[in-house]
Design a protein around this motif. Structure first.
Motif, PDB file in Angstrom:
ATOM      1  N   ARG A 114      57.260  63.534  64.032  1.00  0.00           N
ATOM      2  CA  ARG A 114      56.080  62.821  63.538  1.00  0.00           C
ATOM      3  C   ARG A 114      55.330  63.660  62.504  1.00  0.00           C
ATOM      4  N   ALA A 115      55.274  64.971  62.723  1.00  0.00           N
ATOM      5  CA  ALA A 115      54.589  65.853  61.778  1.00  0.00           C
ATOM      6  C   ALA A 115      55.300  65.871  60.431  1.00  0.00           C
ATOM      7  N   VAL A 116      56.622  65.931  60.444  1.00  0.00           N
ATOM      8  CA  VAL A 116      57.380  65.940  59.191  1.00  0.00           C
ATOM      9  C   VAL A 116      57.179  64.620  58.447  1.00  0.00           C
ATOM     10  N   ARG A 117      57.253  63.502  59.159  1.00  0.00           N
ATOM     11  CA  ARG A 117      57.022  62.204  58.508  1.00  0.00           C
ATOM     12  C   ARG A 117      55.621  62.139  57.902  1.00  0.00           C
ATOM     13  N   HIS A 118      54.636  62.687  58.621  1.00  0.00           N
ATOM     14  CA  HIS A 118      53.263  62.707  58.113  1.00  0.00           C
ATOM     15  C   HIS A 118      53.183  63.520  56.825  1.00  0.00           C
ATOM     16  N   CYS A 119      53.823  64.682  56.814  1.00  0.00           N
ATOM     17  CA  CYS A 119      53.801  65.526  55.616  1.00  0.00           C
ATOM     18  C   CYS A 119      54.433  64.801  54.427  1.00  0.00           C
ATOM     19  N   VAL A 120      55.567  64.151  54.660  1.00  0.00           N
ATOM     20  CA  VAL A 120      56.225  63.413  53.573  1.00  0.00           C
ATOM     21  C   VAL A 120      55.315  62.295  53.073  1.00  0.00           C
ATOM     22  N   SER A 121      54.626  61.627  53.978  1.00  0.00           N
ATOM     23  CA  SER A 121      53.736  60.526  53.580  1.00  0.00           C
ATOM     24  C   SER A 121      52.584  61.013  52.726  1.00  0.00           C
ATOM     25  N   LYS A 122      52.254  62.315  52.824  1.00  0.00           N
ATOM     26  CA  LYS A 122      51.187  62.907  52.031  1.00  0.00           C
ATOM     27  C   LYS A 122      51.707  63.556  50.750  1.00  0.00           C
ATOM     28  N   GLY A 123      52.982  63.338  50.449  1.00  0.00           N
ATOM     29  CA  GLY A 123      53.531  63.827  49.194  1.00  0.00           C
ATOM     30  C   GLY A 123      54.300  65.125  49.270  1.00  0.00           C
ATOM     31  N   ILE A 124      54.413  65.712  50.444  1.00  0.00           N
ATOM     32  CA  ILE A 124      55.149  66.973  50.592  1.00  0.00           C
ATOM     33  C   ILE A 124      56.651  66.710  50.494  1.00  0.00           C
ATOM     34  N   ARG A 125      57.331  67.547  49.722  1.00  0.00           N
ATOM     35  CA  ARG A 125      58.786  67.438  49.596  1.00  0.00           C
ATOM     36  C   ARG A 125      59.475  68.774  49.857  1.00  0.00           C
ATOM     37  N   GLN A 126      58.694  69.787  50.271  1.00  0.00           N
ATOM     38  CA  GLN A 126      59.237  71.122  50.539  1.00  0.00           C
ATOM     39  C   GLN A 126      58.785  71.582  51.919  1.00  0.00           C
ATOM     40  N   PHE A 127      59.733  72.080  52.702  1.00  0.00           N
ATOM     41  CA  PHE A 127      59.438  72.502  54.066  1.00  0.00           C
ATOM     42  C   PHE A 127      59.964  73.906  54.310  1.00  0.00           C
ATOM     43  N   LEU A 128      59.112  74.737  54.888  1.00  0.00           N
ATOM     44  CA  LEU A 128      59.497  76.080  55.317  1.00  0.00           C
ATOM     45  C   LEU A 128      59.335  76.117  56.827  1.00  0.00           C
ATOM     46  N   ASP A 129      60.463  76.082  57.540  1.00  0.00           N
ATOM     47  CA  ASP A 129      60.468  76.005  58.998  1.00  0.00           C
ATOM     48  C   ASP A 129      60.713  77.402  59.547  1.00  0.00           C
ATOM     49  N   ILE A 130      59.666  78.006  60.114  1.00  0.00           N
ATOM     50  CA  ILE A 130      59.719  79.396  60.565  1.00  0.00           C
ATOM     51  C   ILE A 130      59.916  79.424  62.081  1.00  0.00           C
ATOM     52  N   GLY A 131      60.952  80.150  62.511  1.00  0.00           N
ATOM     53  CA  GLY A 131      61.317  80.125  63.919  1.00  0.00           C
ATOM     54  C   GLY A 131      62.038  78.846  64.249  1.00  0.00           C
ATOM     55  N   SER A 132      62.972  78.484  63.389  1.00  0.00           N
ATOM     56  CA  SER A 132      63.586  77.153  63.422  1.00  0.00           C
ATOM     57  C   SER A 132      64.577  76.950  64.555  1.00  0.00           C
ATOM     58  N   GLY A 133      65.157  78.053  65.073  1.00  0.00           N
ATOM     59  CA  GLY A 133      66.162  77.889  66.117  1.00  0.00           C
ATOM     60  C   GLY A 133      67.419  77.233  65.575  1.00  0.00           C
ATOM     61  N   ILE A 134      68.069  76.443  66.402  1.00  0.00           N
ATOM     62  CA  ILE A 134      69.303  75.756  66.017  1.00  0.00           C
ATOM     63  C   ILE A 134      68.943  74.348  65.558  1.00  0.00           C
ATOM     64  N   PRO A 135      69.277  73.974  64.318  1.00  0.00           N
ATOM     65  CA  PRO A 135      68.887  72.652  63.807  1.00  0.00           C
ATOM     66  C   PRO A 135      69.745  71.526  64.361  1.00  0.00           C
ATOM     67  N   THR A 136      69.487  71.177  65.600  1.00  0.00           N
ATOM     68  CA  THR A 136      70.230  70.098  66.252  1.00  0.00           C
ATOM     69  C   THR A 136      69.700  68.753  65.775  1.00  0.00           C
ATOM     70  N   VAL A 137      70.180  67.692  66.361  1.00  0.00           N
ATOM     71  CA  VAL A 137      69.860  66.330  65.913  1.00  0.00           C
ATOM     72  C   VAL A 137      68.346  66.120  65.857  1.00  0.00           C
ATOM     73  N   GLY A 138      67.890  65.502  64.768  1.00  0.00           N
ATOM     74  CA  GLY A 138      66.478  65.179  64.624  1.00  0.00           C
ATOM     75  C   GLY A 138      65.634  66.329  64.139  1.00  0.00           C
ATOM     76  N   ASN A 139      66.250  67.288  63.429  1.00  0.00           N
ATOM     77  CA  ASN A 139      65.469  68.410  62.940  1.00  0.00           C
ATOM     78  C   ASN A 139      64.850  68.097  61.589  1.00  0.00           C
ATOM     79  N   VAL A 140      64.198  69.122  61.001  1.00  0.00           N
ATOM     80  CA  VAL A 140      63.320  68.908  59.855  1.00  0.00           C
ATOM     81  C   VAL A 140      64.035  68.257  58.682  1.00  0.00           C
ATOM     82  N   HIS A 141      65.172  68.815  58.274  1.00  0.00           N
ATOM     83  CA  HIS A 141      65.820  68.293  57.064  1.00  0.00           C
ATOM     84  C   HIS A 141      66.274  66.847  57.249  1.00  0.00           C
ATOM     85  N   GLU A 142      66.734  66.508  58.456  1.00  0.00           N
ATOM     86  CA  GLU A 142      67.184  65.133  58.700  1.00  0.00           C
ATOM     87  C   GLU A 142      66.024  64.154  58.603  1.00  0.00           C
TER      88      GLU A 142
END
Length: 268
Positions: free
Chosen positions: A62-90
């Motif tokens: 929900r946070a990522v969708r909110h950021c995109v809705s506000k015009g954000i197109r760049q994400f820096l995910d710190i402490g990302s762990g393993i990017p399993t299904v439903g992660n930031v880039h997806e």
């Protein structure tokens, strides 16, 4: 045992990995018996844990969708762990295929997994670095290749600052990242709290020491301070499931079943 293709050759199967334990909570497949054993022990102590971790992942989406809705197109995910299904880039690329994500983690196991999983996605990169040294991350050439810090960026610190000791000053670390961002940039934080279940939090802390990644549980006031001057989006800093739930979400407001606060702020 024979390692799957995504597993790095140097993997140590004698110790659980916090990243793989979290993957198991989420129903992922990038974990081993040693990770599942620790997770199962934690679940025996705290049966709601998988649900809580899934609520944190729901906040991420929900946070990522909110950021995109506000015009954000760049994400820096710190402490990302393993990017399993439903992660930031997806989530971000589903909203806009031009979105770019730089994943950062200190765990070599999580980084190796991530690089294997994301090898074919040219709008992502994976960097091994310690969030306690922000200058190294912000000037890493792979991060700079994807992220233009002259434009708004969303920095995500989800379920990671509670692995930073008081001595290492998590609020100061968050401030360093905030100061590097231009106005309009956003910061998302989720963080474990002892409020609600202090006895269970103590037992869980003892368990996490076995992974080499001990936890520090903090108050709502301490977590709020990590946003500094950033303006929190409604509804502010709340339990994971309370942050802008989707219509189909079940919102749990009982603090005795919830262990973390979450929020998203914007740089004025």
């Amino acid at each position: 045992m024979a390692l799957p293709s995504w597993a790095p050759a140097e993997i140590d199967l004698s110790k659980p990995s916090a990243a793989r334990v979290y993957d198991y909570y989420l129903g992922g497949s990038h974990n081993f018996e040693v990770d599942r054993n620790q997770a199962d022990e934690a679940i025996r102590q705290w049966p709601e844990l998988p649900k809580i971790m899934q609520e944190n992942r729901g906040f991420l989406r929900r946070a990522v969708r909110h950021c995109v809705s506000k015009g954000i197109r760049q994400f820096l995910d710190i402490g990302s762990g393993i990017p399993t299904v439903g992660n930031v880039h997806e989530v971000a690329q589903r909203a806009d295929p031009d979105c770019r994500t730089a994943y950062v983690d200190v765990d070599s196991i999580a980084v190796a997994h991530s690089r294997a999983i994301l090898a074919d996605n040219k709008r992502t990169t994976v960097v091994q670095a310690d969030m306690r040294y922000p200058d190294q991350i912000l000037h890493d050439p792979d991060v700079r290749r994807l992220i233009d810090f002259d434009e708004p960026v969303a920095v995500l610190m989800l379920a990671v600052l509670h692995f930073v000791s008081d001595e290492d000053d998590p609020a100061g670390i968050a401030r360093f990242y905030r100061e590097a961002l231009v106005p309009g940039s956003m910061l998302a934080i989720s963080h474990a709290t002892f409020e609600g279940q202090p006895d269970r939090a103590l037992a869980h802390s003892d368990l996490y020491r076995r992974t080499g990644t001990p936890m520090w549980w903090r108050s709502k006031e301490e977590i709020r301070s990590m946003f500094g001057e950033f303006v929190l989006a409604e509804p502010g800093l709340v339990w994971f499931s309370q942050w802008r739930p989707d219509p189909e979400d079940v919102v749990d407001t009982d603090p005795h079943r919830t262990t973390g606060y979450a929020g998203v702020g914007t740089k004025p």
